[in-house]
Design a protein around this motif. Sequence first.
Motif, PDB file in Angstrom:
ATOM      1  N   ILE A 108      81.569 -27.487  25.788  1.00 41.81           N
ATOM      2  CA  ILE A 108      81.308 -28.676  26.796  1.00 41.81           C
ATOM      3  C   ILE A 108      79.792 -29.004  26.841  1.00 41.81           C
ATOM      4  N   VAL A 109      79.135 -28.015  26.757  1.00 44.30           N
ATOM      5  CA  VAL A 109      77.600 -28.091  27.049  1.00 44.30           C
ATOM      6  C   VAL A 109      77.002 -29.033  25.862  1.00 44.30           C
ATOM      7  N   LEU A 110      77.581 -28.416  24.733  1.00 43.84           N
ATOM      8  CA  LEU A 110      77.191 -29.141  23.514  1.00 43.84           C
ATOM      9  C   LEU A 110      77.467 -30.613  23.608  1.00 43.84           C
ATOM     10  N   HIS A 111      78.689 -30.698  23.846  1.00 43.72           N
ATOM     11  CA  HIS A 111      79.082 -32.193  23.973  1.00 43.72           C
ATOM     12  C   HIS A 111      78.327 -33.032  24.743  1.00 43.72           C
ATOM     13  N   VAL A 112      78.128 -32.462  26.119  1.00 44.76           N
ATOM     14  CA  VAL A 112      77.237 -33.242  27.003  1.00 44.76           C
ATOM     15  C   VAL A 112      76.004 -33.675  26.653  1.00 44.76           C
ATOM     16  N   LEU A 113      75.359 -32.814  25.837  1.00 46.10           N
ATOM     17  CA  LEU A 113      74.004 -32.644  25.401  1.00 46.10           C
ATOM     18  C   LEU A 113      74.025 -33.849  24.168  1.00 46.10           C
ATOM     19  N   THR A 114      74.929 -33.754  23.567  1.00 42.12           N
ATOM     20  CA  THR A 114      74.933 -34.811  22.415  1.00 42.12           C
ATOM     21  C   THR A 114      75.325 -36.095  22.890  1.00 42.12           C
ATOM     22  N   ALA A 115      76.283 -36.421  23.851  1.00 41.43           N
ATOM     23  CA  ALA A 115      76.743 -37.502  24.310  1.00 41.43           C
ATOM     24  C   ALA A 115      75.622 -38.250  25.254  1.00 41.43           C
ATOM     25  N   CYS A 116      74.787 -37.347  25.842  1.00 42.02           N
ATOM     26  CA  CYS A 116      73.795 -37.941  26.727  1.00 42.02           C
ATOM     27  C   CYS A 116      72.555 -38.554  25.795  1.00 42.02           C
ATOM     28  N   ASN A 117      72.542 -38.178  24.556  1.00 41.55           N
ATOM     29  CA  ASN A 117      71.428 -38.492  23.629  1.00 41.55           C
ATOM     30  C   ASN A 117      70.112 -38.289  24.168  1.00 41.55           C
ATOM     31  N   LEU A 118      70.051 -36.951  24.607  1.00 37.63           N
ATOM     32  CA  LEU A 118      68.684 -36.413  25.330  1.00 37.63           C
ATOM     33  C   LEU A 118      67.489 -36.396  24.016  1.00 37.63           C
ATOM     34  N   ASP A 119      66.516 -36.770  24.771  1.00 40.51           N
ATOM     35  CA  ASP A 119      65.410 -36.790  23.572  1.00 40.51           C
ATOM     36  C   ASP A 119      65.006 -35.491  23.129  1.00 40.51           C
ATOM     37  N   PRO A 120      64.379 -35.112  21.964  1.00 36.80           N
ATOM     38  CA  PRO A 120      63.906 -33.849  21.690  1.00 36.80           C
ATOM     39  C   PRO A 120      63.077 -33.073  22.876  1.00 36.80           C
ATOM     40  N   GLN A 121      62.358 -33.980  23.527  1.00 38.35           N
ATOM     41  CA  GLN A 121      61.293 -33.055  24.707  1.00 38.35           C
ATOM     42  C   GLN A 121      62.334 -32.655  25.651  1.00 38.35           C
ATOM     43  N   ASP A 122      63.339 -33.442  26.066  1.00 34.78           N
ATOM     44  CA  ASP A 122      64.178 -32.914  27.044  1.00 34.78           C
ATOM     45  C   ASP A 122      64.891 -31.448  26.627  1.00 34.78           C
ATOM     46  N   LEU A 123      65.454 -31.523  25.366  1.00 37.41           N
ATOM     47  CA  LEU A 123      65.997 -30.457  24.685  1.00 37.41           C
ATOM     48  C   LEU A 123      64.963 -29.338  24.783  1.00 37.41           C
ATOM     49  N   ALA A 124      63.930 -29.444  24.395  1.00 41.58           N
ATOM     50  CA  ALA A 124      62.777 -28.517  24.441  1.00 41.58           C
ATOM     51  C   ALA A 124      62.574 -27.909  25.759  1.00 41.58           C
ATOM     52  N   THR A 183      70.682 -26.142  21.703  1.00 42.66           N
ATOM     53  CA  THR A 183      69.911 -27.497  21.704  1.00 42.66           C
ATOM     54  C   THR A 183      69.610 -27.836  20.485  1.00 42.66           C
ATOM     55  N   GLU A 184      69.488 -26.849  19.509  1.00 42.24           N
ATOM     56  CA  GLU A 184      69.506 -27.342  18.211  1.00 42.24           C
ATOM     57  C   GLU A 184      70.402 -27.937  17.596  1.00 42.24           C
ATOM     58  N   LEU A 185      71.567 -27.188  17.705  1.00 41.05           N
ATOM     59  CA  LEU A 185      72.970 -27.887  17.455  1.00 41.05           C
ATOM     60  C   LEU A 185      72.932 -29.361  17.908  1.00 41.05           C
ATOM     61  N   ALA A 186      72.811 -29.577  19.283  1.00 43.00           N
ATOM     62  CA  ALA A 186      72.886 -31.094  19.851  1.00 43.00           C
ATOM     63  C   ALA A 186      71.584 -31.887  18.959  1.00 43.00           C
ATOM     64  N   ALA A 187      70.426 -31.474  18.568  1.00 47.63           N
ATOM     65  CA  ALA A 187      69.598 -32.245  17.756  1.00 47.63           C
ATOM     66  C   ALA A 187      70.151 -32.568  16.573  1.00 47.63           C
ATOM     67  N   LEU A 188      70.869 -31.698  15.853  1.00 44.58           N
ATOM     68  CA  LEU A 188      71.374 -31.768  14.447  1.00 44.58           C
ATOM     69  C   LEU A 188      72.238 -32.738  14.479  1.00 44.58           C
ATOM     70  N   ASP A 189      73.193 -32.716  15.713  1.00 41.09           N
ATOM     71  CA  ASP A 189      74.419 -33.708  15.804  1.00 41.09           C
ATOM     72  C   ASP A 189      73.804 -35.209  16.038  1.00 41.09           C
ATOM     73  N   MET A 190      72.845 -35.492  16.757  1.00 38.78           N
ATOM     74  CA  MET A 190      72.184 -36.496  16.918  1.00 38.78           C
ATOM     75  C   MET A 190      71.384 -37.061  15.811  1.00 38.78           C
ATOM     76  N   CYS A 191      70.993 -36.157  14.783  1.00 43.24           N
ATOM     77  CA  CYS A 191      70.363 -36.655  13.451  1.00 43.24           C
ATOM     78  C   CYS A 191      71.476 -37.315  12.767  1.00 43.24           C
ATOM     79  N   GLN A 192      72.574 -36.611  12.707  1.00 47.98           N
ATOM     80  CA  GLN A 192      73.632 -37.181  11.751  1.00 47.98           C
ATOM     81  C   GLN A 192      74.285 -38.411  12.108  1.00 47.98           C
TER      82      GLN A 192
END
Length: 535
Positions: free
Chosen positions: A56-72, A96-105
Amino acid sequence: MDATTSGTPSIPYHNIADPPITPIVDSPGAAFQRQMRHCFGDSRPGEFPLAANPSIVLHVLTACNLDPQDLAKLEATCNFFRQPANFAPDPELSITELAALDMCQKRAIFRPMKASERQELKERCGGSWKLVLSFLLAGEACCRREKSQAIAGPGHSIAVTSKGAVYTFGSNSSGQLGHGNTEEESRPRLIRSLQGIRIIQAAAGAGRTMLISDAGQVYTFGKDSFGEAEYGAQGSELVTTPQLVESLKGIFVVQAAIGNFFTAILSREGRVYTISWGNDGKLGHHTEPNDLEPRPLLGALENVPVVQIAAGYCYLLALAFKPTGMSVYSVGCGLGGKLGHGSRTDEKHPRLIEQFQHLNLHPMVVAAGAWHAAVVGRDGRVCTWGWGRYGCLGHGNEDCESVPKVVESLSNVKAIHVATGDYTTFVVSDVGDVYSFGCGESASLGHNPAGDGQGNNRHANVLSPALVTSLKQVNERFVQISLTNSIYWNAHTFALTESGKLYAFGAGDKGQLGIELPANQTERGSPERVDLDLS
């Protein structure tokens, strides 16, 4: 459609048993202990522990399109976000790395990449998917990739809708409009032969047009040679409809820039290639003047990914991505100090412009005019340098500057976009206001009296940035300016709004404004809406 709404499925939920995670108890503070309980599962009634379902956390991070600075920042403040998530495709990656990869995709240029190509890009960017995401986002921001755009070329114009359809109009003596003939067009006309091909970038040179598709393919038409001077003998053949460039088929291209003696292209991986710039090694490689094969730009940028390129009359700027931030490199002719190194000497290989470090300015957008250049920093400051004729540097005089200098009169403006032409500069602020300065020839600055544009001051030069009040009165938020970047053509200017409306002013003698001018009138002094919806 924009990259963020491309329909690519996100990483699916993973209903797997989560391993027990040992809480961090290094600090005795009660507030800190309560935070750790909240993160790791030893929570009070009513609290949701993050570790209860990382999917669920991963889904939220991806759906919100957080920028890389926020993930860091999440990684830096909570151990939960630093630990391996035990999810496919790589169980060692953190949430956070998985969320970044998902947004790259979700990015159109990233989706088709093979696993090996993705890994190579990851290493080029610094070894993190968050850095890859930063690289991709930077390219989208400064190049309007996959968004509507307008290009004010030398005598002809290109308009690309957000859906990738292309309209051209203006001069067509070399077939540069792509309609299968050499007749001028005074109104935007759709290139029908591109049906089914989505164009995401465009570039215009004297007598030629380049279009880049979402598949990384390059189509050209007009003059059949890349490297000739703008004002000189054209190739032996004219190409009047879009043709695929065979020599670029092995490169996934995302941007092109046309200079006077060369063409530069940028690959998906951030590599720069140039085509035909003579045989004396002026641009990091040795070629013959008629060599039309793309050659990689050698030197300092070989292992540094580039997010944007900009071509002037005889020089090239590259906005490079590094884990520590952006930087700008220049190469080519140094006349007038336009390379930004404190001298007027030529550079055969890309060289870092060091002045931005001294100014503590982090470049985000770069623009190369015919003889001067400009950069917008992350904090909204604008720097200009090069030949200052007609006040195009915005410093209140016509002096040359051989290193980037902050435009102090814009200190109360937060800029997001800059465009340069032949001794002319435009700046767009974060609230959509437009400022211009430099050469007022052809009424291309937009500071002319309302009406028919025949006011007495329509050709006045402007030495310091001035608000373009004629655009302010439109009551729209502007996001892009494009102006003619050629020393051989009278300039015209396009202003594009956030809603996809296009306004034009300046020289229109060849129909390049896309609007009908009254009889015996060759230019438009005040902005007029072009009958074309780019949304």
